[in-house]
Design an enzyme around this catalytic site. Structure first.
Site, PDB file in Angstrom:
ATOM      1  CG  PHE A 155      -1.826   1.274   1.143  1.00  0.00           C
ATOM      2  CD1 PHE A 155      -2.995   1.257   0.396  1.00  0.00           C
ATOM      3  CD2 PHE A 155      -1.471   2.461   1.778  1.00  0.00           C
ATOM      4  CE1 PHE A 155      -3.790   2.388   0.274  1.00  0.00           C
ATOM      5  CE2 PHE A 155      -2.271   3.601   1.663  1.00  0.00           C
ATOM      6  CZ  PHE A 155      -3.435   3.564   0.915  1.00  0.00           C
ATOM      7  CG  ASP A 240       5.555   3.912   1.803  1.00  0.00           C
ATOM      8  OD1 ASP A 240       5.576   4.687   2.790  1.00  0.00           O
ATOM      9  OD2 ASP A 240       4.566   3.799   1.057  1.00  0.00           O
ATOM     10  CE  LYS A 269      -0.985   6.933   6.887  1.00  0.00           C
ATOM     11  NZ  LYS A 269      -0.661   5.842   5.984  1.00  0.00           N
TER      12      LYS A 269
HETATM   13  C1  LIG Z   1      -0.928   5.967   4.452  1.00  0.00           C
HETATM   14  C2  LIG Z   1       0.146   5.452   3.603  1.00  0.00           C
HETATM   15  C3  LIG Z   1       0.492   6.077   2.393  1.00  0.00           C
HETATM   16  C4  LIG Z   1      -0.316   7.202   1.784  1.00  0.00           C
HETATM   17  O1  LIG Z   1      -0.393   8.333   2.576  1.00  0.00           O
HETATM   18  P1  LIG Z   1      -1.565   9.409   2.296  1.00  0.00           P
HETATM   19  O2  LIG Z   1      -1.203  10.559   3.191  1.00  0.00           O
HETATM   20  O3  LIG Z   1      -2.856   8.753   2.672  1.00  0.00           O
HETATM   21  O4  LIG Z   1      -1.509   9.747   0.853  1.00  0.00           O
HETATM   22  C5  LIG Z   1       1.582   5.595   1.693  1.00  0.00           C
HETATM   23  N1  LIG Z   1       2.292   4.535   2.153  1.00  0.00           N
HETATM   24  C6  LIG Z   1       1.980   3.915   3.308  1.00  0.00           C
HETATM   25  C7  LIG Z   1       2.829   2.773   3.759  1.00  0.00           C
HETATM   26  C8  LIG Z   1       0.896   4.330   4.058  1.00  0.00           C
HETATM   27  O5  LIG Z   1       0.569   3.679   5.178  1.00  0.00           O
END
Ligand SMILES: *Cc1c(COP(=O)(O)O)cnc(C)c1O
Length: 415
Positions: A155, A240, A269
């Site tokens: 994700f 990520d 985040k």
């Molecule tokens: C939440 C998330 C994203 C995307 O972040 P947004 O601020 O919702 O665009 C990307 N990678 C990971 C691993 C995430 O948990």
């Protein structure tokens, strides 16, 4: 249908009950989420309150954006102070917060360069652009041939290019055509990674622990193996860390568990402690040097309000030792959850305070348990069908965890 009078023009203040707020969302909003019907009006630390004043322990933390807890005083003060001075300059001009933000992030991450964006998805898009341009201008991949290897069950956000490499059918359905240039290998499979690499491979891009994918932890040593495979093949290693980073898993970044040195990471985040959308792509000099003025940008990216908030949010993580807290309390929480002898539990797994309770297929899905937890005063959300994620703010105390455990046990023991 009732007419809705905006509070500002009605003679008496309008206090809406929970159902009314839910109705407004349903009538006027896109139906792209399936929230639990709790209408939150206030948050402080690990707690939130609904319209009736009922208190809940937040065990989702806005998908780990609230590692510092709700409305942290120190971040709030920094935000208000900066908001009263200057909020947005655009990058056409400089501001007196951005450089300090870069320096702090660089010191915390060990990566020398920072490119600020807003949402997590934008940080990932930035990483993809940097990776591709590095492939063409540094590695020498022929034009339009760069490949990025990603993992199944990933994700990374919701833009077209990001969903182009998703393996979730729903994330893609109806949104084609997709961006080419991605190859998918099974998560945690070093042999598959090796086999997928070609002379055109630019990077391996992955989450060190898959959050949305169900708190999936790769086999021990996988990140280290991936690093050496990437090094041998002149392929960038980019993590990520948007969900796993900034203390959540018991280290500042989850890649630290295997002592690897990535070429880049994406973060977001908790970078603002929940106050503001702030994200960044961090990398080595070699990678970030591909960007020249005009190549990439964002109107709000790196604005002084965001930078001031992020500085305070990072200071809180360091000064309150949130990674250390997550490690210690996470071990405790995981072992206590593992001790619950519920017939519904398949497995409890996690690292730090990023924890998944996977239920047996016959348990009837995680959502009904999340609803039952809500009645008990605990907010948690299912991820995938059968996994309950527990990821409370890292400022939680052991006695608050015990309070939660008592209720979680009651819910999981019920039929
Ligand atoms: C939440 C998330 C994203 C995307 O972040 P947004 O601020 O919702 O665009 C990307 N990678 C990971 C691993 C995430 O948990």
């Amino acid at each position: 249908m009732q007419t809705i009078v905006p509070a500002s023009i009605s003679s008496t203040p309008v206090v809406l009950d929970a159902q009314h707020h839910i109705d407004l969302e349903t009538i006027y909003g896109a139906d792209n989420y399936h929230p639990l019907d709790v209408v939150i009006t206030k948050g402080q630390g690990v707690w939130v309150w609904d319209t009736e004043g009922k208190k809940y322990l937040d065990c989702l933390s806005a998908y780990s954006a609230l590692n510092q807890g709700h409305c942290h005083q120190r971040i709030l003060l920094a935000m208000v102070e900066q908001a009263s001075k200057v909020t947005l300059t655009s990058r056409a001009f400089r501001n007196d917060q951005l450089g300090k933000f870069y320096q702090k992030l660089s010191q915390i991450s060990g990566l020398p360069k920072v490119l600020p964006m807003n949402s997590g998805a934008e940080a990932v898009e930035t990483a993809i652009k940097a990776i591709r341009k590095w492939a063409y201008t540094v590695k020498g991949v022929p034009a339009n041939q760069a490949e990025i290897i990603v993992c199944s069950n990933n994700f990374a956000g919701r833009t077209i290019s990001i969903v182009s490499f998703s393996t979730e059918e729903q994330y893609q359905y109806g949104f084609a055509p997709f961006t080419p240039g991605f190859k998918v290998v099974p998560y945690g499979d070093a042999a598959a990674l090796s086999a997928a690499i070609t002379p055109n491979t630019a990077a391996f891009f992955l989450e060190p622990i898959q959050g949305e994918g169900g708190i999936m932890i790769p086999p021990d040593g996988f990140l280290k193996q991936a690093e050496s495979i990437c090094r041998q093949n002149n392929v960038l290693l980019v993590f990520d860390e948007i969900q796993t980073g900034l203390g959540r898993t018991g280290k500042m970044f989850a890649f630290e568990y295997e002592g690897v040195k990535p070429d880049g990471i994406t973060i977001g985040k908790a970078l603002s402690g929940g106050f503001y959308p702030i994200s960044a792509f961090l990398s080595t000099n070699e990678v970030m040097d591909v960007f020249n003025p005009g190549d990439h940008g964002s109107t709000f990216g790196g604005n002084p309000l965001a930078a001031a908030i992020a500085i305070a949010a990072l200071d809180v993580i360091v000064d309150e030792q949130l990674p250390e807290r997550a490690a210690e309390l996470g071990d405790y929480f995981i072992s206590q959850l593992q001790g619950i002898a519920s017939p519904h539990i398949e497995e409890v797994r996690g690292r730090g305070l990023l924890i998944g309770v996977e239920l047996k297929p016959e348990a009837g899905g995680a959502r009904r348990f999340c609803k039952a937890l809500m009645k008990e005063g605990i907010l948690a959300k299912e991820t995938r069908e059968d996994i309950i994620r527990f990821a409370p703010p890292l400022v939680i105390t052991r006695s608050e965890l015990d309070w939660a455990l008592e209720r979680i046990e009651r819910v999981l023991m019920a039929s």
